[in-house]
Design a protein around this motif. Structure first.
Motif, PDB file in Angstrom:
ATOM      1  N   SER A  83       0.813  -1.210   0.000  1.00 43.23           N
ATOM      2  CA  SER A  83       0.000   0.000   0.000  1.00 43.23           C
ATOM      3  C   SER A  83       0.850   1.266   0.000  1.00 43.23           C
ATOM      4  O   SER A  83       1.759   1.424   0.826  1.00 43.23           O
ATOM      5  CB  SER A  83      -0.922   0.011   1.218  1.00 43.23           C
ATOM      6  N   LYS A  84       0.510   2.163  -0.887  1.00 42.86           N
ATOM      7  CA  LYS A  84       1.201   3.450  -0.980  1.00 42.86           C
ATOM      8  C   LYS A  84       1.017   4.273   0.282  1.00 42.86           C
ATOM      9  O   LYS A  84       1.877   5.076   0.653  1.00 42.86           O
ATOM     10  CB  LYS A  84       0.679   4.218  -2.197  1.00 42.86           C
ATOM     11  N   THR A  85      -0.090   4.086   0.965  1.00 51.32           N
ATOM     12  CA  THR A  85      -0.356   4.849   2.183  1.00 51.32           C
ATOM     13  C   THR A  85       0.334   4.252   3.406  1.00 51.32           C
ATOM     14  O   THR A  85       0.207   4.797   4.510  1.00 51.32           O
ATOM     15  CB  THR A  85      -1.870   4.939   2.453  1.00 51.32           C
ATOM     16  N   ASP A  86       1.049   3.148   3.237  1.00 47.28           N
ATOM     17  CA  ASP A  86       1.740   2.501   4.351  1.00 47.28           C
ATOM     18  C   ASP A  86       3.234   2.351   4.058  1.00 47.28           C
ATOM     19  O   ASP A  86       3.852   1.349   4.433  1.00 47.28           O
ATOM     20  CB  ASP A  86       1.118   1.128   4.638  1.00 47.28           C
ATOM     21  N   LEU A  87       3.813   3.354   3.431  1.00 47.30           N
ATOM     22  CA  LEU A  87       5.230   3.298   3.062  1.00 47.30           C
ATOM     23  C   LEU A  87       6.143   3.153   4.272  1.00 47.30           C
ATOM     24  O   LEU A  87       7.165   2.462   4.218  1.00 47.30           O
ATOM     25  CB  LEU A  87       5.608   4.550   2.266  1.00 47.30           C
TER      26      LEU A  87
END
Length: 253
Positions: A83-87
């Motif tokens: 997920s891009k929001t959990d880099l």
């Protein structure tokens, strides 16, 4: 599972206490979902002379990403999809994705689905073959949906989890469901405390007990099967869903 037309197979590798690392293989290439630990996965891949081309991460919990760094030591070019929001919480990403992104991996069409609830950010991967559209689609759902159950809420909300289960239930009934934990027998025993005379749940429990007694996994399931035995999918509204989740949280079976 082996699909002769597509020439791919899916293997469940039990690790830790009850995690399952799913490995999709085509020819000499492998795609791994949520490697909890590295060593048993690495040994399995080497034993089969397979090249790891990618890892799909559903969420940030250590029992799902704990083996990723170790596998990259042996296969540094493997693509890490997360997920891009959990880099920050899921490192090593090479392909950062968001809800409804579509990828092509190993000849398979992979659709990213955001299914928050268990955690604030959680992905599922819905996979269909490009070569044979008649083959069963696959769902790697991490800790959102379990056979006869669903995930606990750690960071998300009951509304998010309810919406996520409803979303997954909209997929085709023939979809094969690959959950990340072997919880089926326990979930069915709990379900019978709610619906003790349910024929589908009783029948499925007998079948699962036989498989587990032989050391076999109970998974994959299918959405068609889950619609019969999963009380969370069968819930008529969010109030019923929330009540079931509370009962399951307090159950000590």
């Amino acid at each position: 599972m082996y699909n002769e037309k597509n020439c791919y197979s899916i293997h469940g590798l039990p690790v830790l206490q009850d995690n399952i690392v799913w490995i999709l293989v085509r020819a000499n290439e492998a795609l791994v979902v949520d490697p909890s630990v590295a060593k048993p996965v690495e040994e399995w891949l080497h034993r089969k002379n397979l090249n790891l081309i990618g890892i799909l991460q559903t969420h940030h919990h250590e029992d799902h990403i704990g083996g990723t760094e170790g596998l990259l030591n042996s296969w540094p070019n493997a693509e890490i999809v997360a997920s891009k929001t959990d880099l920050k919480r899921i490192p090593f990403q090479t392909k950062s994705v968001v809800d409804m992104d579509e990828l092509l991996i190993m000849g398979c069409h992979v659709k990213v689905l955001e299914v928050a609830g268990h955690t604030s950010t959680h992905l599922a991967y819905f996979i269909q073959s490009q070569k044979d559209v008649s083959s069963n689609p696959l769902l790697f759902c991490g800790d959102t949906l379990f056979s006869a159950g669903c995930g606990r809420i750690f960071e998300g909300t009951i509304e998010q989890l309810y919406k996520s289960i409803q979303l997954l239930n909209e997929l085709p009934k023939e979809t094969k469901v690959y959950c990340a934990h072997e919880y089926t027998e326990s979930n069915l025993r709990w379900a019978l405390t709610i619906k003790p005379n349910d024929k589908s749940i009783n029948s499925r429990l007998i079948e699962v007990e036989k498989r587990r007694s032989k050391g076999l996994l109970s998974l994959p399931s299918s959405l068609e099967e889950e619609r019969k035995i999963n009380l969370f999918i069968r819930a008529k509204n969010i109030e019923e869903f929330a009540n079931l989740r509370l009962k399951k949280d307090s159950w000590r079976g």
